[in-house]
Design a protein around this motif. Structure first.
Motif, PDB file in Angstrom:
ATOM      1  N   GLY A 133       0.823  -1.206   0.000  1.00  0.00           N
ATOM      2  CA  GLY A 133       0.000   0.000   0.000  1.00  0.00           C
ATOM      3  C   GLY A 133       0.854   1.252   0.000  1.00  0.00           C
ATOM      4  N   ALA A 134       2.160   1.074  -0.267  1.00  0.00           N
ATOM      5  CA  ALA A 134       3.080   2.215  -0.275  1.00  0.00           C
ATOM      6  C   ALA A 134       2.888   3.045  -1.534  1.00  0.00           C
ATOM      7  CB  ALA A 134       4.525   1.717  -0.204  1.00  0.00           C
ATOM      8  N   SER A 135       3.121   4.333  -1.399  1.00  0.00           N
ATOM      9  CA  SER A 135       3.047   5.242  -2.550  1.00  0.00           C
ATOM     10  C   SER A 135       4.450   5.712  -2.919  1.00  0.00           C
ATOM     11  CB  SER A 135       2.154   6.440  -2.215  1.00  0.00           C
ATOM     12  OG  SER A 135       2.662   7.124  -1.091  1.00  0.00           O
ATOM     13  N   VAL A 136       4.577   6.306  -4.082  1.00  0.00           N
ATOM     14  CA  VAL A 136       5.859   6.828  -4.549  1.00  0.00           C
ATOM     15  C   VAL A 136       6.319   7.943  -3.620  1.00  0.00           C
ATOM     16  CG1 VAL A 136       7.034   7.967  -6.470  1.00  0.00           C
ATOM     17  CG2 VAL A 136       5.306   6.215  -6.922  1.00  0.00           C
ATOM     18  N   GLY A 137       7.613   7.973  -3.313  1.00  0.00           N
ATOM     19  CA  GLY A 137       8.172   9.023  -2.467  1.00  0.00           C
ATOM     20  C   GLY A 137       8.094   8.729  -0.987  1.00  0.00           C
ATOM     21  N   LEU A 138       7.693   7.526  -0.623  1.00  0.00           N
ATOM     22  CA  LEU A 138       7.583   7.154   0.784  1.00  0.00           C
ATOM     23  C   LEU A 138       8.964   6.836   1.339  1.00  0.00           C
ATOM     24  CD1 LEU A 138       5.343   6.548   2.927  1.00  0.00           C
ATOM     25  CD2 LEU A 138       5.532   4.158   2.240  1.00  0.00           C
ATOM     26  N   GLN A 139       9.178   7.184   2.595  1.00  0.00           N
ATOM     27  CA  GLN A 139      10.405   6.793   3.270  1.00  0.00           C
ATOM     28  C   GLN A 139      10.067   6.206   4.631  1.00  0.00           C
ATOM     29  OE1 GLN A 139      12.981  10.159   3.534  1.00  0.00           O
ATOM     30  NE2 GLN A 139      11.728  11.245   5.002  1.00  0.00           N
ATOM     31  N   VAL A 140      10.998   5.392   5.142  1.00  0.00           N
ATOM     32  CA  VAL A 140      10.812   4.755   6.439  1.00  0.00           C
ATOM     33  C   VAL A 140      12.007   5.107   7.315  1.00  0.00           C
ATOM     34  CG1 VAL A 140      11.854   2.581   5.628  1.00  0.00           C
ATOM     35  CG2 VAL A 140      10.373   2.569   7.646  1.00  0.00           C
ATOM     36  N   GLY A 141      11.732   5.368   8.577  1.00  0.00           N
ATOM     37  CA  GLY A 141      12.789   5.696   9.524  1.00  0.00           C
ATOM     38  C   GLY A 141      12.557   4.978  10.834  1.00  0.00           C
ATOM     39  N   VAL A 142      13.568   5.005  11.681  1.00  0.00           N
ATOM     40  CA  VAL A 142      13.456   4.431  13.018  1.00  0.00           C
ATOM     41  C   VAL A 142      13.311   5.596  13.985  1.00  0.00           C
ATOM     42  CG1 VAL A 142      14.560   3.010  14.778  1.00  0.00           C
ATOM     43  CG2 VAL A 142      14.874   2.450  12.354  1.00  0.00           C
ATOM     44  N   VAL A 143      12.191   5.644  14.689  1.00  0.00           N
ATOM     45  CA  VAL A 143      11.894   6.729  15.621  1.00  0.00           C
ATOM     46  C   VAL A 143      12.998   6.792  16.690  1.00  0.00           C
ATOM     47  CG1 VAL A 143      10.251   7.568  17.348  1.00  0.00           C
ATOM     48  CG2 VAL A 143       9.422   6.576  15.214  1.00  0.00           C
ATOM     49  N   GLY A 144      13.476   7.998  16.973  1.00  0.00           N
ATOM     50  CA  GLY A 144      14.503   8.207  17.982  1.00  0.00           C
ATOM     51  C   GLY A 144      15.916   8.048  17.470  1.00  0.00           C
ATOM     52  N   THR A 145      16.070   7.820  16.163  1.00  0.00           N
ATOM     53  CA  THR A 145      17.395   7.689  15.548  1.00  0.00           C
ATOM     54  C   THR A 145      17.420   8.520  14.268  1.00  0.00           C
ATOM     55  OG1 THR A 145      16.988   5.861  14.001  1.00  0.00           O
ATOM     56  CG2 THR A 145      17.396   5.266  16.312  1.00  0.00           C
ATOM     57  N   PRO A 146      18.606   8.718  13.704  1.00  0.00           N
ATOM     58  CA  PRO A 146      18.680   9.415  12.419  1.00  0.00           C
ATOM     59  C   PRO A 146      18.507   8.472  11.227  1.00  0.00           C
ATOM     60  CG  PRO A 146      20.888   9.090  13.292  1.00  0.00           C
ATOM     61  CD  PRO A 146      19.923   8.589  14.335  1.00  0.00           C
ATOM     62  N   LEU A 147      18.195   7.208  11.468  1.00  0.00           N
ATOM     63  CA  LEU A 147      18.085   6.220  10.388  1.00  0.00           C
ATOM     64  C   LEU A 147      16.844   6.452   9.544  1.00  0.00           C
ATOM     65  CD1 LEU A 147      19.019   2.981  12.379  1.00  0.00           C
ATOM     66  CD2 LEU A 147      20.486   4.325  10.860  1.00  0.00           C
ATOM     67  N   VAL A 148      17.055   6.613   8.237  1.00  0.00           N
ATOM     68  CA  VAL A 148      15.967   6.800   7.276  1.00  0.00           C
ATOM     69  C   VAL A 148      16.376   6.120   5.978  1.00  0.00           C
ATOM     70  CG1 VAL A 148      14.600   8.476   5.966  1.00  0.00           C
ATOM     71  CG2 VAL A 148      15.338   9.027   8.276  1.00  0.00           C
ATOM     72  N   ALA A 149      15.406   5.491   5.322  1.00  0.00           N
ATOM     73  CA  ALA A 149      15.672   4.849   4.027  1.00  0.00           C
ATOM     74  C   ALA A 149      14.455   5.038   3.129  1.00  0.00           C
ATOM     75  CB  ALA A 149      15.951   3.361   4.208  1.00  0.00           C
ATOM     76  N   PRO A 150      14.687   5.087   1.825  1.00  0.00           N
ATOM     77  CA  PRO A 150      13.552   5.191   0.898  1.00  0.00           C
ATOM     78  C   PRO A 150      12.841   3.851   0.762  1.00  0.00           C
ATOM     79  CG  PRO A 150      15.602   5.016  -0.320  1.00  0.00           C
ATOM     80  CD  PRO A 150      15.979   5.101   1.130  1.00  0.00           C
ATOM     81  N   VAL A 151      11.570   3.935   0.442  1.00  0.00           N
ATOM     82  CA  VAL A 151      10.793   2.749   0.072  1.00  0.00           C
ATOM     83  C   VAL A 151      10.720   2.790  -1.451  1.00  0.00           C
ATOM     84  CG1 VAL A 151       8.558   1.582   0.256  1.00  0.00           C
ATOM     85  CG2 VAL A 151       9.489   2.827   2.227  1.00  0.00           C
ATOM     86  N   ASP A 152      11.205   1.726  -2.111  1.00  0.00           N
ATOM     87  CA  ASP A 152      11.259   1.766  -3.573  1.00  0.00           C
ATOM     88  C   ASP A 152       9.876   1.551  -4.193  1.00  0.00           C
ATOM     89  OD1 ASP A 152      10.767  -1.019  -3.701  1.00  0.00           O
ATOM     90  OD2 ASP A 152      12.853  -1.520  -4.147  1.00  0.00           O
ATOM     91  N   GLU A 153       9.815   1.582  -5.517  1.00  0.00           N
ATOM     92  CA  GLU A 153       8.536   1.483  -6.228  1.00  0.00           C
ATOM     93  C   GLU A 153       7.844   0.142  -6.024  1.00  0.00           C
ATOM     94  OE1 GLU A 153      11.984   0.425  -8.713  1.00  0.00           O
ATOM     95  OE2 GLU A 153      11.444   2.330  -7.799  1.00  0.00           O
ATOM     96  N   GLU A 154       8.584  -0.868  -5.566  1.00  0.00           N
ATOM     97  CA  GLU A 154       7.985  -2.170  -5.265  1.00  0.00           C
ATOM     98  C   GLU A 154       7.650  -2.324  -3.781  1.00  0.00           C
ATOM     99  OE1 GLU A 154      10.768  -5.006  -6.784  1.00  0.00           O
ATOM    100  OE2 GLU A 154      10.389  -4.427  -8.864  1.00  0.00           O
ATOM    101  N   GLY A 155       7.875  -1.257  -3.007  1.00  0.00           N
ATOM    102  CA  GLY A 155       7.564  -1.286  -1.575  1.00  0.00           C
ATOM    103  C   GLY A 155       8.680  -1.846  -0.711  1.00  0.00           C
ATOM    104  N   GLN A 156       9.842  -2.102  -1.301  1.00  0.00           N
ATOM    105  CA  GLN A 156      10.962  -2.685  -0.567  1.00  0.00           C
ATOM    106  C   GLN A 156      11.758  -1.607   0.172  1.00  0.00           C
ATOM    107  OE1 GLN A 156      11.524  -6.201  -0.738  1.00  0.00           O
ATOM    108  NE2 GLN A 156       9.523  -6.052  -1.695  1.00  0.00           N
ATOM    109  N   PHE A 157      12.269  -1.971   1.369  1.00  0.00           N
ATOM    110  CA  PHE A 157      13.121  -1.067   2.144  1.00  0.00           C
ATOM    111  C   PHE A 157      14.091  -1.886   2.985  1.00  0.00           C
ATOM    112  CE2 PHE A 157       9.485  -1.965   4.836  1.00  0.00           C
ATOM    113  CZ  PHE A 157      10.046  -2.204   6.083  1.00  0.00           C
ATOM    114  N   ALA A 158      15.153  -1.244   3.446  1.00  0.00           N
ATOM    115  CA  ALA A 158      16.124  -1.869   4.346  1.00  0.00           C
ATOM    116  C   ALA A 158      16.763  -0.796   5.214  1.00  0.00           C
ATOM    117  CB  ALA A 158      17.193  -2.614   3.557  1.00  0.00           C
TER     118      ALA A 158
END
Length: 121
Positions: free
Chosen positions: A50-75
């Protein structure tokens, strides 16, 4: 005479050391925009459905952020062990989900369902 000079220099050095300790003594710049260092070695990878284009995921309380790709994948690497709260953000979405059981040196794979501002594992 030499002993008196040595004592004065020693006291001056002690004063400077105490002054540096009282002022933080570090050269790092901190403030509202800086985040604390991350202390972890866990990896969270997954798929956001259900992810949309331009979505990113982060870990709350840290500076860690990564993009969610067009297939919804992240790491995300370097995540602290224990329970981490992931924050999915972008395109009108701001949703959080907790991921328990993270361990240093291990990869945890998750599938997150995003819908209407909510996230579920």
């Amino acid at each position: 005479m030499h002993r008196k000079r040595f004592v004065c220099l020693s006291l001056a050095g002690l004063f400077l050391a105490l002054l540096a300790a009282g002022c933080g003594g570090g050269s790092a710049v901190t403030g509202p925009d800086s985040a604390p260092p991350v202390a972890g070695n866990a990896v969270v990878q997954g798929t956001a459905r259900g992810a949309s284009v331009g979505l990113q995921v982060g870990v709350v309380g840290t500076p860690l952020v990564a993009p969610v790709d067009e297939e919804g994948q992240f790491a995300l690497a370097g995540v602290p062990s224990g329970t981490a709260t992931l924050r999915f953000e972008g395109a009108g979405l701001d949703a959080r989900v907790s991921v328990p059981g993270l361990q240093d040196g291990l990869v945890t794979s998750v599938t997150v369902q995003l819908s209407g501002g909510t996230a579920q594992l």
